[in-house]
Design a protein around this motif. Structure first.
Motif, PDB file in Angstrom:
ATOM      1  N   GLY A  23       0.803  -1.236   0.000  1.00  0.00           N
ATOM      2  CA  GLY A  23       0.000   0.000   0.000  1.00  0.00           C
ATOM      3  C   GLY A  23       0.827   1.273   0.000  1.00  0.00           C
ATOM      4  N   ILE A  24       2.090   1.184   0.459  1.00  0.00           N
ATOM      5  CA  ILE A  24       2.937   2.395   0.477  1.00  0.00           C
ATOM      6  C   ILE A  24       4.123   2.198  -0.473  1.00  0.00           C
ATOM      7  N   SER A  25       5.009   1.261  -0.148  1.00  0.00           N
ATOM      8  CA  SER A  25       6.271   1.174  -0.897  1.00  0.00           C
ATOM      9  C   SER A  25       6.039   0.828  -2.365  1.00  0.00           C
ATOM     10  N   VAL A  26       5.284  -0.245  -2.621  1.00  0.00           N
ATOM     11  CA  VAL A  26       5.081  -0.666  -4.009  1.00  0.00           C
ATOM     12  C   VAL A  26       4.247   0.370  -4.757  1.00  0.00           C
ATOM     13  N   ARG A  27       3.241   0.899  -4.090  1.00  0.00           N
ATOM     14  CA  ARG A  27       2.392   1.911  -4.739  1.00  0.00           C
ATOM     15  C   ARG A  27       3.211   3.136  -5.140  1.00  0.00           C
ATOM     16  N   VAL A  28       4.080   3.624  -4.238  1.00  0.00           N
ATOM     17  CA  VAL A  28       4.893   4.804  -4.566  1.00  0.00           C
ATOM     18  C   VAL A  28       5.846   4.478  -5.722  1.00  0.00           C
ATOM     19  N   LEU A  29       6.438   3.279  -5.680  1.00  0.00           N
ATOM     20  CA  LEU A  29       7.347   2.870  -6.758  1.00  0.00           C
ATOM     21  C   LEU A  29       6.616   2.857  -8.105  1.00  0.00           C
ATOM     22  N   VAL A  30       5.454   2.208  -8.136  1.00  0.00           N
ATOM     23  CA  VAL A  30       4.686   2.119  -9.388  1.00  0.00           C
ATOM     24  C   VAL A  30       4.275   3.518  -9.858  1.00  0.00           C
ATOM     25  N   SER A  31       3.866   4.365  -8.913  1.00  0.00           N
ATOM     26  CA  SER A  31       3.397   5.704  -9.288  1.00  0.00           C
ATOM     27  C   SER A  31       4.524   6.561  -9.854  1.00  0.00           C
ATOM     28  N   VAL A  32       5.691   6.522  -9.186  1.00  0.00           N
ATOM     29  CA  VAL A  32       6.795   7.383  -9.620  1.00  0.00           C
ATOM     30  C   VAL A  32       7.340   6.909 -10.974  1.00  0.00           C
ATOM     31  N   VAL A  33       7.525   5.577 -11.105  1.00  0.00           N
ATOM     32  CA  VAL A  33       8.015   5.053 -12.384  1.00  0.00           C
ATOM     33  C   VAL A  33       6.951   5.284 -13.461  1.00  0.00           C
ATOM     34  N   GLY A  34       5.689   5.058 -13.113  1.00  0.00           N
ATOM     35  CA  GLY A  34       4.597   5.261 -14.067  1.00  0.00           C
ATOM     36  C   GLY A  34       4.518   6.705 -14.527  1.00  0.00           C
ATOM     37  N   HIS A  35       4.713   7.645 -13.621  1.00  0.00           N
ATOM     38  CA  HIS A  35       4.656   9.067 -13.968  1.00  0.00           C
ATOM     39  C   HIS A  35       5.746   9.414 -14.982  1.00  0.00           C
ATOM     40  N   TRP A  36       6.948   8.871 -14.741  1.00  0.00           N
ATOM     41  CA  TRP A  36       8.026   9.120 -15.693  1.00  0.00           C
ATOM     42  C   TRP A  36       7.687   8.519 -17.053  1.00  0.00           C
ATOM     43  N   LEU A  37       7.226   7.248 -17.039  1.00  0.00           N
ATOM     44  CA  LEU A  37       6.972   6.537 -18.294  1.00  0.00           C
ATOM     45  C   LEU A  37       5.913   7.266 -19.122  1.00  0.00           C
ATOM     46  N   ILE A  38       4.878   7.739 -18.468  1.00  0.00           N
ATOM     47  CA  ILE A  38       3.825   8.467 -19.177  1.00  0.00           C
ATOM     48  C   ILE A  38       4.389   9.778 -19.728  1.00  0.00           C
ATOM     49  N   GLY A  39       5.228  10.445 -18.922  1.00  0.00           N
ATOM     50  CA  GLY A  39       5.867  11.676 -19.405  1.00  0.00           C
ATOM     51  C   GLY A  39       6.715  11.392 -20.637  1.00  0.00           C
ATOM     52  N   TYR A  40       7.418  10.245 -20.635  1.00  0.00           N
ATOM     53  CA  TYR A  40       8.264   9.889 -21.778  1.00  0.00           C
ATOM     54  C   TYR A  40       7.414   9.690 -23.027  1.00  0.00           C
ATOM     55  N   PHE A  41       6.386   8.847 -22.920  1.00  0.00           N
ATOM     56  CA  PHE A  41       5.550   8.571 -24.097  1.00  0.00           C
ATOM     57  C   PHE A  41       4.776   9.819 -24.531  1.00  0.00           C
ATOM     58  N   ALA A  42       4.315  10.598 -23.570  1.00  0.00           N
ATOM     59  CA  ALA A  42       3.471  11.748 -23.896  1.00  0.00           C
ATOM     60  C   ALA A  42       4.244  12.877 -24.571  1.00  0.00           C
ATOM     61  N   HIS A  43       5.591  12.722 -24.679  1.00  0.00           N
ATOM     62  CA  HIS A  43       6.382  13.715 -25.416  1.00  0.00           C
ATOM     63  C   HIS A  43       7.117  13.097 -26.593  1.00  0.00           C
ATOM     64  N   ASN A  44       6.902  11.797 -26.834  1.00  0.00           N
ATOM     65  CA  ASN A  44       7.633  11.124 -27.911  1.00  0.00           C
ATOM     66  C   ASN A  44       6.756  10.350 -28.886  1.00  0.00           C
TER      67      ASN A  44
END
Ligand SMILES: [Zn+2]
Ligand SMILES: [Zn+2]
Length: 251
Positions: A123-144
């Motif tokens: 609920g905390i560690s895995v969720r934060v990991l998925v969210s932070v990596v997911g945020h980057w990944l979406i930022g990458y695709f959303a500009h490429n």
């Protein structure tokens, strides 16, 4: 949080705004003011004729991932941003900024009481990991990669509409639309662009908890915005869902 705190594209009660910002802080990236600063720096940089590859996700996937997740960009001559006084003097926001990591604690206590360490880890560690990596990944695709409806002429990078990410990002992946109409509360502006964040906003509006909602047609036309599709050249001002109110002003 993005559509309210950063773009002020609708109005809502202060307690609701703080609650939504708290949810945004729980994602685990930064405090509210830190997120505003990071967003504004990127926003500004991406509108320039050129900017550092870091700010436009301009390198390959792995380099960008390493940079965005593990590195810090220090500019020799950084632009000066002055936060609005309303943000700088808001005691609740300042408190959230100081304690942004600690804000996971109440949730951790609840999760520990309900299910012990496994719940805290998921609920905390895995969720934060998925969210932070997911945020980057979406930022990458959303500009490429992804479709474009509009081009912001002379900007170093264009936003892309990433269809397959629309549900998991609550509609934030309609990023070409966001580059075209940053002040709009709706991001999925066409009927085939699902935007769950917009649905939430409509539900809040029906409950009387959101008003003064700004749509693309309410924004002043931008000279440097070039439509790339026939529907984009027809304009988006006509789209105003039946349950959406008239905005407070034409910006
Ligand atoms: Zn962008
Ligand atoms: Zn934005």
């Amino acid at each position: 949080m993005h559509r309210k705190l950063i773009h002020n594209s609708y109005a809502c009660p202060k307690w609701l705004e703080y609650f939504l910002i708290h949810l945004g802080v729980l994602v685990g990236m930064a405090g509210p003011l830190g997120m505003v600063r990071t967003h504004d720096l990127r926003d500004w940089a991406q509108r320039q004729p050129d900017c550092h590859s870091y700010l436009r996700h301009g390198r390959g996937l792995w380099v960008d991932g390493w940079w965005q997740l593990h590195c810090e960009l220090r500019l020799e001559h950084p632009p000066v941003f002055r936060l609005e006084p309303g943000l700088l003097h808001d005691r609740v926001l300042l408190f959230m900024e100081r304690t942004w990591m600690l804000q996971q604690l109440p949730l951790a206590v609840v999760l520990a009481a309900l299910g012990g360490w496994p719940w805290v880890i998921w609920g905390i560690s895995v969720r934060v990991l998925v969210s932070v990596v997911g945020h980057w990944l979406i930022g990458y695709f959303a500009h490429n990669r992804g479709a474009m409806e509009h081009e912001v002429v002379a900007a170093v990078v264009q936003g892309r509409n990433v269809k397959w990410m629309s549900y998991i990002t609550m509609g934030e992946s309609w990023h070409n639309n966001h580059h075209a109409f940053p002040g709009s509360a709706i991001l999925g502006i066409y009927d085939d662009q699902p935007d769950p964040g917009w649905w939430v906003l409509n539900a809040l509006h029906r409950l009387g908890l959101a008003w003064d909602i700004v749509l693309p047609g309410d924004l002043s036309p931008r000279k440097n915005l070039r439509p790339l599709t026939s529907r984009a050249s027809l304009g988006t001002g006509g789209k105003r869902p039946g349950n959406c109110p008239v905005p407070r002003s034409r910006r």
